[in-house]
Design a protein around this motif. Structure first.
Motif, mmCIF file in Angstrom:
data_model
loop_
_atom_site.group_PDB
_atom_site.id
_atom_site.type_symbol
_atom_site.label_atom_id
_atom_site.label_comp_id
_atom_site.label_asym_id
_atom_site.label_seq_id
_atom_site.Cartn_x
_atom_site.Cartn_y
_atom_site.Cartn_z
ATOM 1 N N TYR A 73 15.249 -31.620 -20.276
ATOM 2 C CA TYR A 73 14.917 -31.113 -18.949
ATOM 3 C C TYR A 73 14.150 -32.133 -18.106
ATOM 4 N N GLY A 74 14.243 -33.406 -18.494
ATOM 5 C CA GLY A 74 13.696 -34.460 -17.654
ATOM 6 C C GLY A 74 12.181 -34.491 -17.602
ATOM 7 N N SER A 75 11.548 -34.201 -18.727
ATOM 8 C CA SER A 75 10.094 -34.324 -18.820
ATOM 9 C C SER A 75 9.802 -35.131 -20.075
ATOM 10 N N SER A 76 8.828 -36.025 -19.973
ATOM 11 C CA SER A 76 8.519 -36.889 -21.111
ATOM 12 C C SER A 76 7.546 -36.189 -22.045
ATOM 13 N N PRO A 77 7.905 -36.068 -23.336
ATOM 14 C CA PRO A 77 7.023 -35.336 -24.248
ATOM 15 C C PRO A 77 5.704 -36.053 -24.507
ATOM 16 N N ASP A 78 5.622 -37.345 -24.211
ATOM 17 C CA ASP A 78 4.360 -38.049 -24.466
ATOM 18 C C ASP A 78 3.766 -38.645 -23.184
ATOM 19 N N TYR A 79 4.051 -37.988 -22.046
ATOM 20 C CA TYR A 79 3.404 -38.395 -20.813
ATOM 21 C C TYR A 79 1.898 -38.174 -20.935
ATOM 22 N N PRO A 80 1.014 -39.023 -20.445
ATOM 23 C CA PRO A 80 1.264 -40.202 -19.617
ATOM 24 C C PRO A 80 1.455 -41.509 -20.387
ATOM 25 N N THR A 81 1.499 -41.458 -21.730
ATOM 26 C CA THR A 81 1.758 -42.706 -22.466
ATOM 27 C C THR A 81 3.089 -43.312 -22.007
ATOM 28 N N GLY A 136 4.648 -30.573 -18.253
ATOM 29 C CA GLY A 136 5.871 -30.240 -17.531
ATOM 30 C C GLY A 136 6.505 -28.938 -18.007
ATOM 31 N N TYR A 137 6.406 -28.653 -19.307
ATOM 32 C CA TYR A 137 6.953 -27.408 -19.860
ATOM 33 C C TYR A 137 6.478 -26.201 -19.038
ATOM 34 N N GLU A 138 5.131 -26.166 -18.809
ATOM 35 C CA GLU A 138 4.553 -24.969 -18.193
ATOM 36 C C GLU A 138 5.017 -24.811 -16.751
ATOM 37 N N LEU A 139 5.159 -25.915 -16.041
ATOM 38 C CA LEU A 139 5.597 -25.824 -14.648
ATOM 39 C C LEU A 139 7.034 -25.331 -14.556
ATOM 40 N N MET A 140 7.906 -25.890 -15.397
ATOM 41 C CA MET A 140 9.324 -25.498 -15.301
ATOM 42 C C MET A 140 9.529 -24.065 -15.791
ATOM 43 N N CYS A 141 8.857 -23.709 -16.903
ATOM 44 C CA CYS A 141 8.966 -22.329 -17.398
ATOM 45 C C CYS A 141 8.363 -21.336 -16.424
ATOM 46 N N GLY A 142 7.406 -21.802 -15.621
ATOM 47 C CA GLY A 142 6.667 -20.900 -14.747
ATOM 48 C C GLY A 142 7.257 -20.756 -13.355
ATOM 49 N N PHE A 195 6.823 -30.608 -36.272
ATOM 50 C CA PHE A 195 5.650 -31.488 -36.172
ATOM 51 C C PHE A 195 4.622 -30.944 -35.183
ATOM 52 N N SER A 196 3.354 -31.052 -35.570
ATOM 53 C CA SER A 196 2.292 -30.580 -34.673
ATOM 54 C C SER A 196 1.856 -31.674 -33.717
ATOM 55 N N ASP A 197 2.108 -32.910 -34.078
ATOM 56 C CA ASP A 197 1.638 -34.012 -33.245
ATOM 57 C C ASP A 197 2.674 -35.123 -33.276
ATOM 58 N N ALA A 198 3.842 -34.811 -32.704
ATOM 59 C CA ALA A 198 4.954 -35.749 -32.794
ATOM 60 C C ALA A 198 4.718 -36.989 -31.943
ATOM 61 N N ASP A 199 3.658 -36.968 -31.112
ATOM 62 C CA ASP A 199 3.344 -38.153 -30.311
ATOM 63 C C ASP A 199 2.662 -39.219 -31.160
ATOM 64 N N GLY A 200 2.074 -38.785 -32.268
ATOM 65 C CA GLY A 200 1.295 -39.730 -33.056
ATOM 66 C C GLY A 200 1.980 -40.056 -34.366
ATOM 67 N N ALA A 201 2.167 -41.341 -34.646
ATOM 68 C CA ALA A 201 2.838 -41.750 -35.881
ATOM 69 C C ALA A 201 2.129 -41.236 -37.137
ATOM 70 N N PRO A 202 0.786 -41.248 -37.214
ATOM 71 C CA PRO A 202 0.134 -40.800 -38.458
ATOM 72 C C PRO A 202 0.450 -39.352 -38.787
ATOM 73 N N SER A 213 11.614 -33.108 -29.353
ATOM 74 C CA SER A 213 11.896 -34.224 -28.432
ATOM 75 C C SER A 213 11.051 -35.447 -28.736
ATOM 76 N N ALA A 214 9.741 -35.233 -28.914
ATOM 77 C CA ALA A 214 8.847 -36.377 -29.094
ATOM 78 C C ALA A 214 9.255 -37.186 -30.325
ATOM 79 N N ALA A 215 9.524 -36.500 -31.429
ATOM 80 C CA ALA A 215 9.895 -37.214 -32.653
ATOM 81 C C ALA A 215 11.292 -37.820 -32.521
ATOM 82 N N THR A 216 12.187 -37.148 -31.812
ATOM 83 C CA THR A 216 13.527 -37.699 -31.596
ATOM 84 C C THR A 216 13.421 -39.027 -30.856
ATOM 85 N N LEU A 217 12.644 -39.029 -29.767
ATOM 86 C CA LEU A 217 12.549 -40.246 -28.962
ATOM 87 C C LEU A 217 11.782 -41.346 -29.686
#
Ligand SMILES: *Cc1c(COP(=O)(O)O)cnc(C)c1O
Length: 365
Positions: free
Chosen positions: A217-225, A349-355, A160-167, A192-196
């Protein structure tokens, strides 16, 4: 004494977050996505917390080899598949499952000599337009693969390209389902986003295998929602250091390069042993949250290579040696989610942890 900075990986939190993924996708099997050195955590350390996954998904054959050396005998999936024909030798040798997203990869398989047939994931481009076969080419690819003696199982896959959005998810799922309606085989779609967000209610989206990464890894895929507390996830990485100096600024004085922070009232600041060369984002502006002795305060001024400054005005007891948490878990059960820091820097969060930089020592804690 070495610089006081260190990162900790919390294996108990990895265990907890994996259980959250399972609970969100009842009945589905779980690929723990460990690409990018397990999102910066280190394959070995992530493996210690994620061993009860049904399989590990990653990109790099060297990382797959590392998992086999650690003793993992279950499924491993190469999410981008093979990059050249001879990668198939290692797929046979290490028993790797691999994604097929373009025709050359099928050509390589057809020419590959192996005694054990391989398990492949056939990827559909259902709208992301990155990897995969367009719906109208998907069936032909499936037919070619299913005619090969080198292939014994084909899982149908999309991303999914936009798993945060239902449409977006509904639209991509409609495309995927329409084009695979009468094809046999297992299916996999959720990150993760679609799983949650969708896996519990929608069995077709949940499918047979989910592929969570960032949530483990303890980061929310749809932060800050939604934050990790909402999703009941726990921080798995903590970046910690100490105050190494303090300064008292008078009104009009500045701190750090460029003088971007100017005191408008007397302020006491702590100089902290962490900078962008440790992987802390240089883009974090004044006001980015930081924990000192487990209490929330703010950064001031520009992040430098090796140092940054924090406001200690409301923390009179804080001094040289005080514990600083840049993200993750601090003293007295305090937590600063990596997502908050990432958001302040205009990233995720991805970029901070990977970096997280090579020079930061990492241990399990
Ligand atoms: C990285 C990746 C995932 C995991 O994504 P998260 O957003 O980290 O959960 C799942 N599937 C594929 C194909 C990926 O590349």
């Amino acid at each position: 004494m070495p610089r006081p900075i260190e990162a900790l990986v919390h294996t108990d939190a990895l265990v907890h977050n994996l259980a959250r993924a399972r609970a969100a996708a009842p009945g589905a099997r779980v690929w723990a996505v460990v690409k990018a050195n397990a999102y910066g955590h280190g394959i070995e350390r992530a493996y210690a917390g994620l061993q009860s996954a049904d399989g590990f998904a990653l990109l790099d054959i060297a990382e797959a080899e590392r998992l086999r050396q650690l003793g993992w005998r279950g499924p491993i999936l190469l999410l981008e598949g093979c990059f050249e024909a001879r990668d198939l030798e290692l797929c046979s040798h290490l028993k790797l499952w691999h994604v097929i997203h373009r025709n050359e990869q099928i050509d390589w398989l057809a020419a590959h000599k192996t005694r054990t047939a391989q398990h492949v994931y056939l990827k559909m481009n259902s709208g992301m337009n990155r990897l995969g076969f367009k719906p109208n080419a998907y069936r032909t690819a499936w037919q070619r693969l299913s005619g090969l003696t080198q292939v014994d199982d084909i899982t149908l896959m999309t991303h999914f390209s936009d798993a945060d959005g239902a449409p977006g998810v509904a639209q991509q799922m409609a495309v995927f389902e329409q084009a695979t309606r009468d094809l046999p085989g297992e299916r996999s779609a959720c990150n993760s986003a679609a799983t949650l967000r969708f896996a519990r209610e929608l069995p077709a989206v949940r499918a047979d295998w989910v592929r969570p990464g960032i949530m483990l890894y303890g980061s929310s895929p749809d932060y800050p929602t939604h934050d990790i507390e909402h999703w009941e996830l726990r921080a798995t990485m903590s970046l910690r250091t100490q105050v190494i100096a303090t300064q008292a600024l008078q009104p009009g004085e500045t701190t750090g390069y460029g003088g971007v922070f100017k005191a408008d009232a007397p302020i006491r600041i702590g100089v902290v042993a962490c900078g962008y060369a440790d992987g802390y984002p240089r883009h974090c502006p004044t006001g980015t949250p930081v924990l000192v002795d487990g209490v929330r305060t703010r950064s001031v001024g520009r992040v430098a290579m090796d140092m940054l400054a924090v406001d200690l005005t409301t923390l009179p007891q804080a001094t040289v040696g005080s514990a600083v948490t840049l993200w993750g878990c601090g003293p007295n059960a305090s937590v600063l989610p990596v997502d908050e820091v990432a958001h302040a820097a205009g990233t995720v969060g991805y970029e901070l942890m990977c970096g997280l930089a090579q020079r930061v020592p990492v241990s399990i804690g």
